[in-house]
Write an enzyme that holds these catalytic residues in place. Structure first.
Site, PDB file in Angstrom:
ATOM      1  N   GLU A 109       0.834  -1.198   0.000  1.00  0.00           N
ATOM      2  CA  GLU A 109       0.000   0.000   0.000  1.00  0.00           C
ATOM      3  C   GLU A 109       0.871   1.251   0.000  1.00  0.00           C
ATOM      4  OE1 GLU A 109      -2.377  -0.563   3.508  1.00  0.00           O
ATOM      5  OE2 GLU A 109      -3.046  -2.517   2.797  1.00  0.00           O
TER       6      GLU A 109
ATOM      7  N   GLU B 232      -4.628  -6.578   2.444  1.00  0.00           N
ATOM      8  CA  GLU B 232      -3.406  -7.297   2.812  1.00  0.00           C
ATOM      9  C   GLU B 232      -3.410  -8.722   2.287  1.00  0.00           C
ATOM     10  OE1 GLU B 232      -5.078  -5.340   4.903  1.00  0.00           O
ATOM     11  OE2 GLU B 232      -3.601  -3.794   5.339  1.00  0.00           O
TER      12      GLU B 232
ATOM     13  N   PHE C   8       1.236  -2.182   8.937  1.00  0.00           N
ATOM     14  CA  PHE C   8       1.261  -2.440  10.385  1.00  0.00           C
ATOM     15  C   PHE C   8       1.221  -3.951  10.599  1.00  0.00           C
ATOM     16  CE2 PHE C   8      -0.212   1.900  10.233  1.00  0.00           C
ATOM     17  CZ  PHE C   8       0.376   2.499  11.338  1.00  0.00           C
TER      18      PHE C   8
ATOM     19  N   ASP D 200       0.166  -5.429  12.953  1.00  0.00           N
ATOM     20  CA  ASP D 200      -1.113  -5.752  13.596  1.00  0.00           C
ATOM     21  C   ASP D 200      -2.134  -6.315  12.600  1.00  0.00           C
ATOM     22  OD1 ASP D 200      -0.855  -3.621  16.255  1.00  0.00           O
ATOM     23  OD2 ASP D 200       0.276  -3.166  14.436  1.00  0.00           O
ATOM     24  N   PHE D 201      -1.911  -6.021  11.302  1.00  0.00           N
ATOM     25  CA  PHE D 201      -2.889  -6.473  10.301  1.00  0.00           C
ATOM     26  C   PHE D 201      -2.593  -7.874   9.782  1.00  0.00           C
ATOM     27  CE2 PHE D 201      -3.043  -1.710   8.954  1.00  0.00           C
ATOM     28  CZ  PHE D 201      -3.672  -1.389  10.140  1.00  0.00           C
TER      29      PHE D 201
ATOM     30  N   HIS E 267      -2.711  -0.779  16.439  1.00  0.00           N
ATOM     31  CA  HIS E 267      -1.596  -0.307  15.599  1.00  0.00           C
ATOM     32  C   HIS E 267      -0.297  -0.197  16.396  1.00  0.00           C
ATOM     33  CE1 HIS E 267      -5.173   1.140  13.439  1.00  0.00           C
ATOM     34  NE2 HIS E 267      -4.443   1.122  12.351  1.00  0.00           N
TER      35      HIS E 267
END
Lengths: 337, 374
Positions: free
Chosen positions: A29, A70, A93, A95-96, A139
């Site tokens: 991204e 993602e 991130f 976290d994703f 995040h």
């Protein structure tokens, strides 16, 4: 030698490797600075500026901007890797990872094994970790422990610009999937970085500081907090051996074990949560293999078993501090059986 | 007051800003001769003994063992017995402590190496000193760089221009080495002489650099005022092939101490910072390939390819040889065999790095020789 930030070191590694090998692509991204948006193309060079200039030099066939999905990024990158390209995919991130972990954990990590070594998966996944910016619970996490637990994945967690460049080049040249964790508060941290390309072998810890009293094992930002604690402790006459494993998988077990054999005392510092984690892994290793050398219980200084708080004051309490590290060291140093 | 001499923290290497006193080897009241060891100092790069440059009496120790002090700080005071204690006190009190070295000045630009174009290739050089005496050019050995002269170049630069270079494939120079043989390297040294417009120089070479110096002298006799060969290659067939192979293959920090211990008499000289620096060099793209090429060209099958003894015998210029008695890389027998024909200095309790292991003594031997043959 020139001083460079981690951001510059990573950018240099990507550009030099892409010049060397046309099979290397970057996908993620905003890696081309926000395709489809108004204004100059590649104005930002990614949300953190790490990919700045790559689009201009290598064009859109090698620097591929994606929609916010993602699972598609990781699926495309894993497929490209087994079919001959060498993708560096960005999971902005860490976290994703939840939305694309099948592609990573059940596909990319398994290809070489399940195809009997006939396929390789030269895939690098760059991703941000770390708390400290009030980016809240979704995040701010550091899930390298989860990546480390997956056979077939390698996991890199650098703490300085010199290591960041050498380890990213090693990751790109590696034929297995590598998760490359970048701490979001450390991009501006500077160190001496050679202009030439170089590699740092995986599974070789860096000894940040020599000492005979207590061994500290720490990663990423915690290396700097531990160094700060060590500086203060030296004034009290406690000499710390500070070990930065640099890669959690493969792990340089020998350097940690040899150090604890000498010091007899171990403190592990980890910004991640404490259960089934990097810290527990190192503690288990030493309890298993160097029990007789221990003069005191192993201490872990970690985040608590909670989500990362949004409140700045709570977040500060959440992250291990130099003071907490020093207190843990004093405790094991003063321990009497 | 002029009889009182300050002993101050030395500057070893380009990046040294402070040193830690590990311990004193002489006590207050002891007298010592030039070259005697006074104290042991640890820097981030290296631990070494500090040798007295002149004889004296150690009247006062100012820097205690364990103290970390900046370069130039007062460590001790030397003076004859006749100087009263009160004068020593006044000297210590009045000694102007140097400004603590700021981060920005850690690499003083005048003392920093720079890159030059010589013969169409990029080479890193360190150019120190000046004056009218014949300049000296320092040529390091296999796998080393200009830091091999960290204890020598500043001392030699006190009385003349002293230039050290990184050979191709080494240090900060280009990593392309071609055939990697004596001709390539002698060409690089000649290119540096030309780039600096040096008509006449003393050459000092260590190990492979000694053989390169002989080759340069053979090719351009008129340019070379003298040769100092330290633990030099090219003077006999024997060499520690296992060390060369191990050095080329070395990847991991944990393998380094055992391997590098073969270089020196006292393994404590090999610090972890030195090992880290070596690994940082070896990890650069192209370095291991360059070292493998050089090793094949010079030391194939564990023996030296090049025999420069006939060339050396044919040279009609001053040559001296310095060697460590306990050299485990190139045997001291190579020096002993020359003892009848050349000045040969064999140093006890020294391995393959005399210029680091006994820096003070080597500096004096070189300085005397250069002064005599300017």
């Amino acid at each position: 030698m020139p001083q460079k930030s981690i951001r510059q070191a990573l950018n240099e590694a990507l550009a030099q490797e892409m010049r060397r090998d046309p099979r290397i692509i970057v996908i993620g991204e905003d890696v081309a600075g926000g395709a489809g948006s108004e204004g100059q193309r590649d104005a930002y060079g990614g949300v953190l500026g790490v990919t700045k200039g790559l689009f201009g030099e290598f064009g859109e066939s090698r620097v591929i901007d994606t929609p916010i999905t993602e699972s598609a990024i990781m699926g495309a990158a894993a497929g490209a890797a087994v079919t001959g390209l060498r993708p560096v995919a960005e999971l902005m991130f860490s976290d994703f990872f939840g939305v694309c972990f099948d592609q990573i954990f059940n596909q990319a990590a398994k290809f070489r094994y399940m195809f009997g070594g006939k396929a390789t998966t030269p895939l690098v996944i760059r991703t941000m970790i770390g708390a400290g910016r009030s980016a809240a619970a979704q995040h701010s996490q550091s899930p390298y422990g989860i990546f480390t637990s997956v056979p077939g994945l390698k996991c890199v967690v650098p703490s300085n610009a010199y290591d960041a460049k050498g380890l990213l080049i090693s990751a790109i040249r590696d034929d297995d999937p590598v998760i490359f964790c970048e701490h979001k508060l450390m991009y501006d941290l500077r160190a001496e970085v050679p202009d030439e390309p170089y590699t740092i072998p995986f599974g070789e810890a860096n000894i940040v500081r020599d000492g005979d009293d207590v061994t500290i094992v720490a990663l990423a930002r915690m290396v700097h907090y531990a160094a700060e604690a060590a500086e203060a402790l030296a004034k009290e006459g406690i000499e710390i051996e500070l070990i930065d494993p640099r890669t959690t998988s493969p792990l340089d077990e020998d350097t940690i074990l040899e150090s604890v054999e000498r010091t007899g005392r171990l403190v592990i510092v980890d910004e991640a949560t404490p259960r089934c984690s990097f810290a527990t892994d190192i503690a288990a290793l030493v309890a298993d293999r160097a029990f007789a050398a221990l003069k005191a219980p192993i201490r872990r200084v970690t985040a608590p078993h909670t989500p990362v708080p949004f409140s700045p004051s709570l977040e500060k309490l959440y992250i291990p501090s130099p003071e907490k590290i020093a207190a843990a060291v004093r405790e094991v140093y003063g321990y009497a059986k | 007051m002029t009889e009182i001499t300050a002993i101050t923290m030395p500057k070893w290497g380009l990046t040294m800003t402070e040193g830690k006193i590990l311990g004193w080897l002489k006590q207050e009241g002891d007298s010592y001769g030039a070259g005697e060891e006074l104290l042991e100092i640890e820097t981030t790069k290296i631990t070494n003994v500090f040798e007295a440059s002149d004889p004296g009496i150690l009247r006062r120790i100012v820097g205690a063992a364990g103290a970390s002090l900046p370069v130039g700080a007062l460590l001790a005071v030397s003076a004859p017995q006749s100087v009263p204690d009160a004068e020593i006190d006044a000297f210590v009190a009045g000694f102007a402590a140097p400004e603590p070295a700021a981060e920005a000045t850690a690499e003083d630009t005048a003392l920093a190496p720079r890159e030059i174009e010589a013969g169409g290739r990029r080479l890193r050089v360190l150019d120190l000193g000046g004056g009218s005496a014949t300049p000296v050019v320092l040529v390091h050995g296999f796998g080393a760089d200009l830091n091999a002269w960290m204890f020598n170049q500043p001392a030699l630069a006190g009385s003349r221009r002293a230039i050290a270079l990184d050979l191709p494939g080494h240090g900060g120079s280009v990593k392309v080495v071609g055939a990697g043989d004596a001709e390539i390297f002698a060409g690089a040294v000649s290119d540096v002489l030309a780039a600096f417009d040096l008509d006449r120089v003393h050459l000092v070479g260590h190990s492979m650099g000694g053989a390169i110096a002989i080759e340069v002298a053979r090719q351009q006799k008129e340019r070379v005022a003298s040769l100092t060969l330290i633990a030099s290659a090219g003077l006999g067939p024997e060499i520690n092939g296992a060390f060369i192979d191990g050095f080329v293959r070395l990847q991991r920090r944990r393998e380094a101490p055992e391997l590098l211990a073969a270089l020196v008499h006292d393994p404590a000289l090999i610090s972890r910072a030195m090992i880290e620096e070596l690994l940082r060099y070896k990890r650069l793209d192209g370095v291991d390939a360059a070292l493998a090429t050089i090793a094949r060209a010079w030391f194939a099958q564990g023996s030296q390819v090049l025999d420069l003894r006939p060339a050396l015998a044919a040279l009609s210029l001053p040559v001296q040889v310095i060697w460590g008695h306990d050299d485990r890389i190139i045997p001291v027998a190579h020096a002993e065999a020359l003892a009848g024909t050349l000045p040969v200095h064999i140093l006890d309790q020294v391995g393959h790095l005399p210029q680091m292991e006994k820096a003070g003594e080597v500096n004096r031997v070189i300085a005397r020789f250069l002064d005599a043959h300017d």
